[in-house]
Design an enzyme around this catalytic site. Structure first.
Site, short mmCIF file in Angstrom:
data_model
loop_
_atom_site.label_atom_id
_atom_site.label_comp_id
_atom_site.label_asym_id
_atom_site.label_seq_id
_atom_site.Cartn_x
_atom_site.Cartn_y
_atom_site.Cartn_z
N TRP A 24 -36.74 51.24 32.74
CA TRP A 24 -36.90 50.28 33.85
C TRP A 24 -37.28 50.98 35.15
CZ3 TRP A 24 -32.65 50.73 30.67
CH2 TRP A 24 -31.60 51.51 31.14
N GLU A 37 -30.74 45.50 35.41
CA GLU A 37 -29.56 45.46 36.27
C GLU A 37 -28.45 44.62 35.66
OE1 GLU A 37 -28.76 47.23 38.72
OE2 GLU A 37 -30.69 48.21 39.08
N GLN A 42 -21.25 46.92 33.83
CA GLN A 42 -20.15 47.24 32.91
C GLN A 42 -20.60 47.97 31.65
OE1 GLN A 42 -17.16 46.00 33.97
NE2 GLN A 42 -17.66 44.20 35.17
N THR A 43 -21.82 48.44 31.59
CA THR A 43 -22.31 49.08 30.36
C THR A 43 -23.06 50.36 30.69
OG1 THR A 43 -22.64 46.83 29.54
CG2 THR A 43 -23.52 48.58 28.20
N TYR A 120 -24.54 42.45 44.60
CA TYR A 120 -25.09 43.71 44.09
C TYR A 120 -26.44 43.49 43.42
CZ TYR A 120 -26.37 47.49 41.21
OH TYR A 120 -27.15 48.46 40.64
N ASP A 138 -22.30 49.49 44.80
CA ASP A 138 -21.60 49.41 43.51
C ASP A 138 -20.53 50.50 43.49
OD1 ASP A 138 -22.98 51.78 43.18
OD2 ASP A 138 -23.63 51.33 41.13
N THR A 294 -12.29 42.10 31.29
CA THR A 294 -12.02 42.62 32.64
C THR A 294 -10.54 42.47 33.02
OG1 THR A 294 -14.21 41.81 33.14
CG2 THR A 294 -12.92 42.64 34.99
#
Ligand code: SF4
Length: 348
Positions: A24, A37, A42-43, A120, A138, A294
């Protein structure tokens, strides 16, 4: 503290020479940048790359994704977790197709109103794809900026995020996308949570925490949310044709994903009346696992039915089907259920 132009120059030069190659980063297509994005939330990067390639090869344009069925979109997301990201992205893309002629809007206000786009994502996509002057904040940027300024404000507070965005605003008036990516890359590769590589840091000369010896104490994050643990029981029921009972989740977490029947544990596990009064289960779980969200952890115990069920004798509710193990690819499973499936095929 900072000589602004020298600091930015050092950082951006380092980034341009040392950045990791990512697919990307080789495109200016805002749809692809936006997808990356969303997947990266979380990855980890190394996990995302494969999913990213498969996704854009199946849905190369906004048009194709907007016309896809949600089940298929979820199938391409299977294993990445946090499936609401995929649903929200899909909804937002349909909105872009219908309301903006299939073009990602380059107005931050309009873009920020699309489903699932938080501050974000808004800043990241707008700055990287359209060079709009918005600072991304972030986890990496929180850490780097706290340390550079030797700032001990609590990064869990919304007021700290706002303050950081304002303080970073002068740096994103030009080359916003490059500056934002450089800050995040520095946090990922050099200014890491533990054992930061200060001796190799391109902005060490500007860093107050390094000078004061407080690097390991920053950033400050006080209000940790304690995760709630929920005990879940999963029941494996096989029929006389060798197929397994699965159920589609509706109106709740992991909506529209499939699972082996699962119920919150009541404490009296001999009673499975919700399922059937005729099916007996082994008393001891055959497999146990944890699944983290989470704010919640599921502690899952898996029980096998002692007897096989004749499918002709039971009427299934509309969200249930019998699945042969070899038909697994036709169903979207969350990670926890994929693990149970793997357990079944290695033990059947
Ligand atoms: Fe982070 Fe160390 Fe660089 Fe400061 S000198 S920004 S603490 S890596």
């Amino acid at each position: 503290m900072l000589n602004k132009s020298q600091f930015k120059n050092n950082l951006v030069t380092w980034f341009e020479e040392n950045q990791r190659q990512m697919p990307w980063r080789e495109t200016t297509n805002p749809y692809y940048i936006w997808l990356s994005e969303v997947m990266l939330q979380q990855t980890q990067v190394k996990t995302v790359i494969d999913y990213y390639h498969k996704f854009i090869s199946r849905f190369p344009t906004i048009y194709e994704l907007s016309k896809a069925h949600e089940d298929e979109v979820l199938k391409y997301w299977e294993g990445l977790g946090y499936y609401s990201r995929a649903r929200n992205f899909h909804t937002a893309i349909k909105d872009v197709y219908e309301s903006y002629n299939g073009e990602v809007p380059d107005d931050p206000q309009l873009f920020g109103k699309l489903k699932g786009v938080g501050p974000y994502t808004q800043a990241a996509v707008m700055s990287i794809a359209f060079n709009k002057p918005l600072a991304t904040v972030d986890g990496n940027v929180f850490r780097v900026w706290s340390r550079l300024n030797n700032d001990d404000r609590d990064i869990k507070l919304q007021s700290t995020r706002k303050a950081f965005e304002n303080e970073l605003a002068p740096y994103v008036q030009e080359k916003a996308g490059t500056f934002n990516q450089a800050m995040m890359e520095l946090g990922a590769l050099i200014c890491t949570p533990k054992n930061a590589l200060c001796l190799f840091c391109p902005v060490q000369a500007h860093c107050e925490a390094f000078e004061q010896g407080t690097v390991e104490q920053l950033p400050v994050k006080t209000t940790q949310v304690k995760k709630k643990h929920i005990k879940q029981n999963v029941y494996i029921i096989k029929n006389t044709d060798g197929a397994y009972l699965i159920e589609k989740r509706t109106q709740r977490l992991l909506n529209n994903m499939w699972e082996f029947p699962m119920f919150e544990a009541t404490g009296d596990e001999s009673v499975n009346a919700q399922l059937s009064t005729n099916i007996q289960f082994q008393h001891k779980p055959v497999y146990s696992l944890k699944h983290q969200f989470t704010h919640i952890t599921w502690d899952i115990n898996v029980y096998l039915a002692k007897t096989q069920v004749n499918p002709q004798e039971v009427t299934l509710s509309e969200n249930m089907v019998w699945m042969k193990l070899e038909d697994r690819e036709n169903y979207n499973f969350p990670v926890s259920m994929s693990k149970i499936y793997k357990f079944l095929i290695t033990n059947s």
